[in-house]
Write an enzyme that holds these catalytic residues in place. Structure first.
Site, PDB file in Angstrom:
ATOM      1  N   GLU A 161      53.782 101.783  40.538  1.00  0.00           N
ATOM      2  CA  GLU A 161      53.812 100.471  41.183  1.00  0.00           C
ATOM      3  C   GLU A 161      54.151 100.545  42.666  1.00  0.00           C
ATOM      4  O   GLU A 161      54.212  99.532  43.343  1.00  0.00           O
ATOM      5  CB  GLU A 161      54.794  99.510  40.502  1.00  0.00           C
TER       6      GLU A 161
ATOM      7  N   GLU B 248      50.320 101.729  42.455  1.00  0.00           N
ATOM      8  CA  GLU B 248      49.232 101.610  41.479  1.00  0.00           C
ATOM      9  C   GLU B 248      49.704 101.054  40.147  1.00  0.00           C
ATOM     10  O   GLU B 248      50.887 101.098  39.807  1.00  0.00           O
ATOM     11  CB  GLU B 248      48.555 102.958  41.257  1.00  0.00           C
TER      12      GLU B 248
END
Length: 350
Positions: free
Chosen positions: A318, A177
């Protein structure tokens, strides 16, 4: 045996087959090595085999999906950075220059970026999936972040991405994310779904100082007092970021297609928490990658009964921790297929 299909998507998630688990443990026990000498890698190998429902599991293609979304709650100063950084980081992912890109190249992991709800428009391009529900969530300190229809749409799009990946031959999925303010949204979701005291869920995120932490805590208390939501779909509507909800959908979709889901850090684990509260059988498909340094992740892992593979003091997001765990997942599957049995060694049948 399966759970009942969820009301917003047509899928069912298989529960573990005890006989398959027993057969896999017997296969591991027959390998040419002292019993238990590969430690947790042996348990991981069995888990992967149970997920795939086969004695010769394989994990070759692994794909990280980096879901991006903005948060109306960031207007309350819950992050040290402005929301515009989300779009800037999406451009960095697409250029192949972010941390997740570098680690993915080293670990043989594919990366796809998903616009779940960034407050910007992007030119269509390779490596980017436009799954935008709306341009950022609403301010959860003042009103519900999402409508029920938006939650269901985001879940369904995450499910569809996982199912399409399975059709492509992807063996394992990593939900990652990017979203300025998303540790705030994740803290509220954890508070209600773990459940846990709100203060135990709030961390520094991307790097708050003491004043920033006080501001963030005040905003999250206001948001929590605004709604008594406890049911998973209601909690996601009240507090959820679109990238978190879509990650939950990816996890559910991956589980429905017997894919290994490698769960990253704090925010990805909150998405897994939501998925598991919606469909408990999804828990068995999750491999927890690493222990984030973000405050609250330890209690969150404990609530899920999860022991992560790695402890590297990372807190980037991430999908980076998931990417680093991918070689371990591949290796565990490889043990079941590439190691001779003790009987073969003794008999010379090599």
């Amino acid at each position: 045996m399966t759970d009942h299909p969820l009301p917003f998507v047509s899928l069912a998630i298989a529960r573990p087959d005890a006989s398959m688990a027993e057969a896999l443990r017997a296969k591991v026990g027959a390998l040419a090595k002292p019993a238990g000498s590969l430690g947790r890698l042996e348990d991981l190998a069995v888990q992967i085999g149970v997920i795939q429902d086969r004695l010769d599991p394989k994990v070759e293609r692994v794909r990280a999906y980096v879901f991006a979304g903005d948060h109306g709650l960031n207007a309350e100063g819950v992050s040290a950075y402005p929301s515009s950084v989300t779009a800037a980081m999406v451009a960095t992912f697409l250029a192949g220059r972010a941390s997740v890109n570098a680690l993915a190249r080293a670990c043989g992991v594919e990366v796809t970026v998903v616009d779940a709800g960034v407050d910007a428009q992007f030119t269509p391009q390779a490596g980017l999936i436009d799954a935008k529900i709306r341009r950022g969530s609403r301010n959860a300190a003042l009103e519900p972040a999402l409508t029920a229809a938006e939650v269901e749409a985001a879940l369904a799009r995450g499910v569809a991405l996982a199912q399409a990946a399975a059709d492509e031959g992807i063996d394992a999925l990593i939900p990652g994310e990017m979203g300025i303010g998303n540790t705030a949204s994740a803290a509220l979701i954890m508070h209600r779904l773990a459940p846990a005291p709100l203060e135990a869920c709030i961390g520094a995120g991307a790097g708050h100082d003491a004043a920033g932490m006080e501001r963030k805590t005040r905003a999250l208390r206001r948001a929590a007092l605004r709604s008594e939501a406890r049911a998973p779909l209601d909690v996601l509507a009240q507090f959820g970021g679109l990238e978190i909800v879509m990650m939950a959908g990816l996890i559910l979709g991956g589980a429905s297609r017997r894919r290994v889901v490698i769960v990253d850090g704090f925010i990805s684990t909150v998405a897994a928490l939501a998925a598991i509260r919606l469909a408990p059988a999804a828990r068995d498909h999750c491999v927890f990658a690493h222990a984030s340094a973000e405050h609250g992740h330890g209690a969150l892992l404990e609530a899920l009964g999860a022991e992560p593979l790695l402890r590297l003091s990372m807190r980037l997001g991430e999908g980076t921790g998931g990417v680093l765990a991918a070689p371990l997942v591949r290796a565990a599957a490889g043990v079941l297929n590439g190691v001779a049995t003790l009987e073969d060694v003794i008999s010379g049948r090599l």
